[in-house]
Design a protein around this motif. Structure first.
Motif, mmCIF file in Angstrom:
data_model
loop_
_atom_site.group_PDB
_atom_site.id
_atom_site.type_symbol
_atom_site.label_atom_id
_atom_site.label_comp_id
_atom_site.label_asym_id
_atom_site.label_seq_id
_atom_site.Cartn_x
_atom_site.Cartn_y
_atom_site.Cartn_z
ATOM 1 N N GLU A 146 0.827 -1.203 0.000
ATOM 2 C CA GLU A 146 0.000 0.000 0.000
ATOM 3 C C GLU A 146 0.865 1.258 0.000
ATOM 4 O O GLU A 146 0.588 2.234 -0.711
ATOM 5 C CB GLU A 146 -0.919 -0.008 1.217
ATOM 6 N N ALA A 147 1.949 1.247 0.773
ATOM 7 C CA ALA A 147 2.838 2.401 0.833
ATOM 8 C C ALA A 147 3.470 2.668 -0.532
ATOM 9 O O ALA A 147 3.587 3.826 -0.961
ATOM 10 C CB ALA A 147 3.922 2.173 1.886
ATOM 11 N N GLU A 148 3.888 1.617 -1.229
ATOM 12 C CA GLU A 148 4.501 1.804 -2.543
ATOM 13 C C GLU A 148 3.469 2.263 -3.573
ATOM 14 O O GLU A 148 3.766 3.123 -4.419
ATOM 15 C CB GLU A 148 5.191 0.513 -2.993
ATOM 16 N N MET A 149 2.266 1.710 -3.519
ATOM 17 C CA MET A 149 1.225 2.173 -4.444
ATOM 18 C C MET A 149 0.886 3.632 -4.183
ATOM 19 O O MET A 149 0.646 4.403 -5.117
ATOM 20 C CB MET A 149 -0.017 1.288 -4.325
ATOM 21 N N GLN A 150 0.857 4.020 -2.906
ATOM 22 C CA GLN A 150 0.583 5.418 -2.570
ATOM 23 C C GLN A 150 1.665 6.331 -3.124
ATOM 24 O O GLN A 150 1.375 7.422 -3.651
ATOM 25 C CB GLN A 150 0.489 5.597 -1.056
ATOM 26 N N ALA A 151 2.926 5.905 -3.025
ATOM 27 C CA ALA A 151 4.019 6.716 -3.549
ATOM 28 C C ALA A 151 3.897 6.884 -5.057
ATOM 29 O O ALA A 151 4.137 7.976 -5.589
ATOM 30 C CB ALA A 151 5.362 6.087 -3.188
ATOM 31 N N LEU A 152 3.524 5.822 -5.756
ATOM 32 C CA LEU A 152 3.330 5.926 -7.207
ATOM 33 C C LEU A 152 2.180 6.869 -7.531
ATOM 34 O O LEU A 152 2.276 7.702 -8.432
ATOM 35 C CB LEU A 152 3.062 4.545 -7.803
ATOM 36 N N ALA A 153 1.086 6.737 -6.795
ATOM 37 C CA ALA A 153 -0.060 7.619 -7.025
ATOM 38 C C ALA A 153 0.322 9.068 -6.757
ATOM 39 O O ALA A 153 -0.048 9.978 -7.516
ATOM 40 C CB ALA A 153 -1.232 7.196 -6.150
ATOM 41 N N ASP A 154 1.072 9.322 -5.692
ATOM 42 C CA ASP A 154 1.463 10.679 -5.336
ATOM 43 C C ASP A 154 2.473 11.269 -6.310
ATOM 44 O O ASP A 154 2.580 12.496 -6.435
ATOM 45 C CB ASP A 154 2.070 10.702 -3.930
ATOM 46 N N SER A 155 3.229 10.418 -6.993
ATOM 47 C CA SER A 155 4.315 10.901 -7.853
ATOM 48 C C SER A 155 3.819 11.645 -9.081
ATOM 49 O O SER A 155 4.538 12.475 -9.647
ATOM 50 C CB SER A 155 5.183 9.728 -8.310
ATOM 51 N N GLY A 156 2.618 11.337 -9.539
ATOM 52 C CA GLY A 156 2.101 11.907 -10.773
ATOM 53 C C GLY A 156 2.420 11.093 -12.003
ATOM 54 O O GLY A 156 1.900 11.359 -13.091
ATOM 55 N N LEU A 157 3.295 10.083 -11.881
ATOM 56 C CA LEU A 157 3.665 9.241 -13.011
ATOM 57 C C LEU A 157 2.553 8.263 -13.368
ATOM 58 O O LEU A 157 1.718 7.902 -12.528
ATOM 59 C CB LEU A 157 4.920 8.430 -12.683
ATOM 60 N N ARG A 158 2.580 7.793 -14.609
ATOM 61 C CA ARG A 158 1.813 6.607 -14.984
ATOM 62 C C ARG A 158 2.647 5.411 -14.550
ATOM 63 O O ARG A 158 3.877 5.393 -14.763
ATOM 64 C CB ARG A 158 1.586 6.578 -16.497
ATOM 65 N N ALA A 159 2.048 4.411 -13.941
ATOM 66 C CA ALA A 159 2.858 3.344 -13.368
ATOM 67 C C ALA A 159 2.129 2.003 -13.400
ATOM 68 O O ALA A 159 0.901 1.948 -13.320
ATOM 69 C CB ALA A 159 3.255 3.684 -11.927
ATOM 70 N N ARG A 160 2.912 0.970 -13.499
ATOM 71 C CA ARG A 160 2.453 -0.395 -13.282
ATOM 72 C C ARG A 160 3.073 -0.864 -11.971
ATOM 73 O O ARG A 160 4.291 -0.825 -11.804
ATOM 74 C CB ARG A 160 2.909 -1.271 -14.458
ATOM 75 N N PHE A 161 2.231 -1.249 -11.020
ATOM 76 C CA PHE A 161 2.733 -1.772 -9.751
ATOM 77 C C PHE A 161 2.821 -3.283 -9.870
ATOM 78 O O PHE A 161 1.806 -3.971 -9.911
ATOM 79 C CB PHE A 161 1.813 -1.380 -8.589
ATOM 80 N N GLY A 162 4.052 -3.797 -9.945
ATOM 81 C CA GLY A 162 4.270 -5.241 -10.028
ATOM 82 C C GLY A 162 4.311 -5.824 -8.631
ATOM 83 O O GLY A 162 5.353 -5.789 -7.956
ATOM 84 N N TYR A 163 3.173 -6.349 -8.187
ATOM 85 C CA TYR A 163 3.064 -6.871 -6.822
ATOM 86 C C TYR A 163 3.981 -8.078 -6.691
ATOM 87 O O TYR A 163 3.795 -9.095 -7.344
ATOM 88 C CB TYR A 163 1.604 -7.267 -6.552
ATOM 89 N N GLY A 164 4.998 -7.959 -5.828
ATOM 90 C CA GLY A 164 5.995 -9.012 -5.694
ATOM 91 C C GLY A 164 5.769 -9.882 -4.486
ATOM 92 O O GLY A 164 5.087 -9.502 -3.531
ATOM 93 N N ASP A 165 6.378 -11.060 -4.537
ATOM 94 C CA ASP A 165 6.300 -11.982 -3.405
ATOM 95 C C ASP A 165 6.894 -11.340 -2.163
ATOM 96 O O ASP A 165 7.804 -10.507 -2.239
ATOM 97 C CB ASP A 165 7.075 -13.268 -3.702
ATOM 98 N N THR A 166 6.406 -11.771 -1.013
ATOM 99 C CA THR A 166 6.926 -11.270 0.247
ATOM 100 C C THR A 166 8.319 -11.839 0.500
ATOM 101 O O THR A 166 8.807 -12.694 -0.226
ATOM 102 C CB THR A 166 5.989 -11.657 1.403
ATOM 103 N N LEU A 167 8.962 -11.346 1.540
ATOM 104 C CA LEU A 167 10.331 -11.739 1.818
ATOM 105 C C LEU A 167 10.440 -13.227 2.104
ATOM 106 O O LEU A 167 9.501 -13.851 2.611
ATOM 107 C CB LEU A 167 10.852 -10.962 3.026
ATOM 108 N N PRO A 168 11.601 -13.826 1.823
ATOM 109 C CA PRO A 168 11.811 -15.239 2.151
ATOM 110 C C PRO A 168 11.562 -15.500 3.627
ATOM 111 O O PRO A 168 11.903 -14.698 4.493
ATOM 112 C CB PRO A 168 13.289 -15.461 1.797
ATOM 113 N N GLY A 169 10.931 -16.622 3.907
ATOM 114 C CA GLY A 169 10.607 -16.979 5.280
ATOM 115 C C GLY A 169 9.226 -16.531 5.698
ATOM 116 O O GLY A 169 8.717 -16.963 6.734
#
Length: 460
Positions: A146-169
Motif C-alpha cells: 500500500e505504501a509503494e502504491m501510494q508513492a506511485l499515485a502521489d508521484s504523478g507518473l503513470r505506473a504499473r505496480f508489479g506486486y511481488g512476493d513477500t520476503l523469504p521466510g
C-alpha cells in the motif's frame, strides 16, 4: 497499522490540476508513423488528453507553453525497475554487493517503502520518464504494498505496480485475494494512472500466481525465477528481463512465445553481465515491437534514458559488426554506399524507449506517442544548451541519443499534469525528497546494525 501516507511539505503532483495547454513552435517528434515529425509544430492538451498535433493549432483558451528550441516528444517508458532499493544508493558497485543488500529489506518500514519509491519516481520525472513499472518484490505484507502504491499515485507518473512476493521466510506467494485487494485499492486511489501487475520471485508459487493474475486480467506477469519447469504457462503477457549472454535457444523460446522483453542497458554492463542483447534478440526472431528499456535499479546507476538509448545503440552496432576493425568500419561505410550506415539508427532506439515500452506494458493505446486521443504524456527537451546544437537542418533524433541528458529535459507533462517546467520540478522539492531518502537509508542501516536477525520485522 503501518503508516499509510507520507508526503513532503509540497503538494503531491497527483493533486495538481489537469489544465489546457498549447505546446507551441517546437520540433514535434511524435513517434506516430502517421503523423511523423513536424519541424515547427503545436501539440494541444486538454483535460489530460492530447487533442491535436499539427503545424498550427488555434486554441485561444489554452495556456501557451513556448517550445521554441525544444524537441516535443512522448515521455520515456520504463518496463522493469526495483524501486524499493533506490535508497540503498552508494552501497554497491557490482552484482555480489547488490544482491547482498537484499537482507536489508527486512529492516524497512512501510514509511521506508514509501520514500524509496517516491525518491525513485522523483528522479524519473526529472529525467523525462512519464511511465514506469515498479517491480516490488521487497515486501513483507500489504501495508508495504500500500505504501509503494501510494508513492506511485502521489508521484504523478503513470505506473504499473508489479506486486511481488513477500520476503523469504514469510508467506512467499501472492494469491488472488491479495491481488483483488490491491486492485480495489488502486480503483479508489490510483487516479486512473496506476495499474496492477505481478512480479513472481517464488518458482514454486509460479503456477498459482500465473492463474490468479490471468484470472484477473493483469497485463504484465514478470518472473525473476526459474520458469523452465512451467514452459507451458509462458505467453505474451510474460515479461523477460536482462538477457545478456542468453543462449540462442533461450532467445528463440522468447520469440516463439511472444514474451515481452525489458533490456537493462545501464546495469547489466555495470555488473559485468554483458551488453544488452538488442541485436541478438532481433536476430533471434523477437519482434522489435516487443522490446523496451529498463532502469532496473537506481541504487547503482542514475536514471538516464538518454544514456540507456546510447548504450542500446552501441550494443546493437557492436553486435552487427562483430570482430570488425575501425578501419574496416570506415571503409565499408564511406567507400561502399556513401555516408549511410545500415546499422541500428538512433530513431529506432527512441521508439524503443517510448512507444516500445508502452507496448511491452500493454499501454500503447494510452501512451508512448503523441497521438490525438492518447493521454498527455509529453516532454520537452531543450536543444539550445551547450551539449546540443539546434542548427537548421540537423536531425534532432541524432542529438537526443548521441548528446542529450536529463539536464536537457525542460518540461514533463504526465497524464496532463505539468510535473516539471523550465527545468524545475513543479510539485516536489528535490532537496526534501533527497533528505528523506538519506534519512531512510540511515534508519535502515541503524536498525540492521542493532538487530541482524533474519526474523526482524520492524513496524511503524
Amino acid at each position: 497499522m503501518a503508516q499509510r501516507r507520507a508526503q513532503t511539505s509540497h503538494d503531491a503532483p497527483a493533486t495538481a490540476p489537469r489544465g489546457e495547454y498549447l505546446i507551441r513552435g517546437g520540433h514535434v517528434l511524435s513517434v506516430d508513423p502517421e503523423i511523423g515529425d513536424i519541424a515547427e509544430g503545436d501539440v494541444h492538451v486538454r483535460d489530460g488528453v492530447i487533442t491535436g498535433v499539427a503545424q498550427k493549432i488555434d486554441a485561444p483558451d489554452a495556456e501557451v507553453i513556448d517550445a521554441r528550441d525544444c524537441v516535443v516528444m512522448p515521455g520515456f517508458v520504463d518496463v522493469h525497475w526495483h524501486m524499493w532499493n533506490s535508497v540503498l544508493r552508494g552501497m554497491s558497485h557490482d552484482a555480489v554487493q547488490y544482491f547482498g543488500l537484499f537482507h536489508l529489506a527486512q529492516f524497512y518500514t512501510a514509511r521506508d517503502h514509501y520514500w524509496a519509491v517516491r525518491y525513485a519516481a522523483t528522479e524519473a520525472v526529472n529525467a523525462g520518464l512519464t511511465a514506469c513499472h515498479n517491480w516490488a518484490h521487497g515486501l513483507r505484507d500489504f501495508a508495504d504494498a500500500e505504501a509503494e502504491m501510494q508513492a506511485l499515485a502521489d508521484s504523478g507518473l503513470r505506473a504499473r505496480f508489479g506486486y511481488g512476493d513477500t520476503l523469504p521466510g514469510l508467506d512467499g506467494s501472492i494469491g488472488e485475494a491479495e491481488l483483488k485487494r490491491a486492485l480495489a485499492w488502486l480503483d479508489e486511489h490510483g487516479d486512473g494512472r496506476v495499474s496492477l501487475g505481478i512480479a513472481i520471485q517464488n518458482g514454486k508459487a509460479l503456477p498459482e500466481e500465473v492463474r490468479a493474475a490471468r484470472g484477473l486480467g493483469l497485463r504484465t506477469i514478470a518472473p525473476h525465477t526459474d520458469f523452465s519447469g512451467h514452459l507451458d504457462l509462458i505467453g505474451p503477457d510474460f515479461l523477460y528481463t536482462h538477457g545478456a549472454g542468453a543462449p540462442a535457444e533461450e532467445i528463440a523460446f522468447v520469440a516463439a512465445t511472444g514474451m515481452k522483453v525489458g533490456l537493462c542497458p545501464s546495469t547489466d554492463p555495470l555488473v559485468g553481465a554483458g551488453l544488452p542483447p538488442l541485436q541478438e534478440m532481433l536476430a533471434g526472431g523477437v519482434r522489435f515491437e516487443d522490446i523496451g528499456f529498463s532502469v532496473d535499479v537506481n541504487c547503482q546507476t542514475a536514471v538516464d534514458p538518454f544514456a540507456s538509448m546510447r548504450i542500446l545503440l552501441h550494443a546493437a552496432r557492436i553486435a552487427q559488426r562483430p570482430e570488425t576493425s575501425f578501419t574496416d568500419v570506415v571503409a565499408q561505410d564511406f567507400f561502399g554506399d556513401g555516408p549511410q550506415t545500415p546499422l541500428m539508427h538512433p530513431r529506432e532506439v527512441i521508439e524503443l524507449a517510448t512507444l516500445g515500452g508502452a507496448r511491452v506494458l500493454g499501454l500503447d493505446e494510452v501512451t508512448g506517442s503523441l497521438t490525438p486521443g492518447k493521454r498527455a504524456d509529453v516532454i520537452l527537451v531543450r536543444m539550445d544548451q551547450i551539449n546540443m546544437l539546434p542548427a537548421p537542418g540537423n536531425d534532432p533524433s541524432l542529438q537526443l541519443v548521441q548528446s542529450a541528458g536529463p539536464a536537457n529535459v525542460d518540461t514533463v507533462i504526465a497524464d496532463g499534469r505539468i510535473l516539471k517546467q523550465d527545468g524545475r520540478l513543479r510539485h516536489a522539492d528535490a532537496a526534501v525528497v533527497s533528505a528523506q531518502a538519506v534519512a531512510t537509508q540511515v534508519g535502515i542501516r541503524e536498525r540492521a546494525s542493532r538487530d541482524a536477525s533474519p526474523d526482524a520485522r520492524p513496524r511503524t
